[in-house]
Design an enzyme around this catalytic site. Structure first.
Site, PDB file in Angstrom:
ATOM      1  N   CYS A   1      -3.994 -43.286  21.035  1.00  0.00           N
ATOM      2  CA  CYS A   1      -3.548 -41.931  20.376  1.00  0.00           C
ATOM      3  C   CYS A   1      -3.199 -42.173  18.727  1.00  0.00           C
ATOM      4  O   CYS A   1      -2.483 -42.978  18.432  1.00  0.00           O
ATOM      5  CB  CYS A   1      -2.176 -41.498  21.062  1.00  0.00           C
ATOM      6  SG  CYS A   1      -1.307 -40.331  19.911  1.00  0.00           S
TER       7      CYS A   1
ATOM      8  N   CYS B   1       0.156 -41.413  17.447  1.00  0.00           N
ATOM      9  CA  CYS B   1       1.248 -42.366  18.004  1.00  0.00           C
ATOM     10  C   CYS B   1       1.160 -43.690  17.219  1.00  0.00           C
ATOM     11  O   CYS B   1       1.958 -44.197  16.748  1.00  0.00           O
ATOM     12  CB  CYS B   1       0.824 -42.876  19.518  1.00  0.00           C
ATOM     13  SG  CYS B   1       0.811 -41.426  20.735  1.00  0.00           S
TER      14      CYS B   1
END
Length: 123
Positions: A30, A33
């Site tokens: 991600c 993230c």
């Protein structure tokens, strides 16, 4: 304090055994993230009295499912075992710092009173 990896084995114990716990649900693939991780780590160093936990949703799918994680990163804030904040999205540093300040400033007796009132109204 540095961030701590949380698993299904120690998640509840961490929430129950600490006053304020922030949890970042994330995954290695991600991009948002990965962008949020340095901010989260930086603020964890500035707040040694708060537990900053991370749950890898790929390694801990049962935790992601239990908390109905649909989008990552998702940040959750617990204080005295009460979930106070749960929102997806990478936060800028100032926004995360503000959430921390708000969680620290809460009157938890008042929060528990409000929860009891809501639960009584549902019954």
């Amino acid at each position: 304090m540095t961030t701590r990896n949380l698993t299904a084995l120690d998640f509840n114990e961490t929430i129950e055994g600490n006053g304020i716990v922030l949890v970042d649900f994330w995954a290695a693939w991600c991009g948002p993230c990965r962008a949020f991780a340095p901010i989260y780590d930086e603020l964890s160093a500035e707040h040694p009295d708060i537990v900053f936990g991370k749950v890898d949703t790929e390694a801990q799918p049962e935790l992601a499912q239990a908390f109905q994680i649909m989008s990552i990163p998702t940040l959750m804030a617990f204080r005295d075992q009460v979930l106070l904040y749960a929102q997806p999205g990478a936060l800028p540093r100032q926004a995360l710092a503000e959430i921390i300040s708000q969680v620290e400033a809460l009157d938890m007796d008042e929060v528990r009173r409000q929860i009891a009132e809501q639960e009584a109204a549902v019954k």
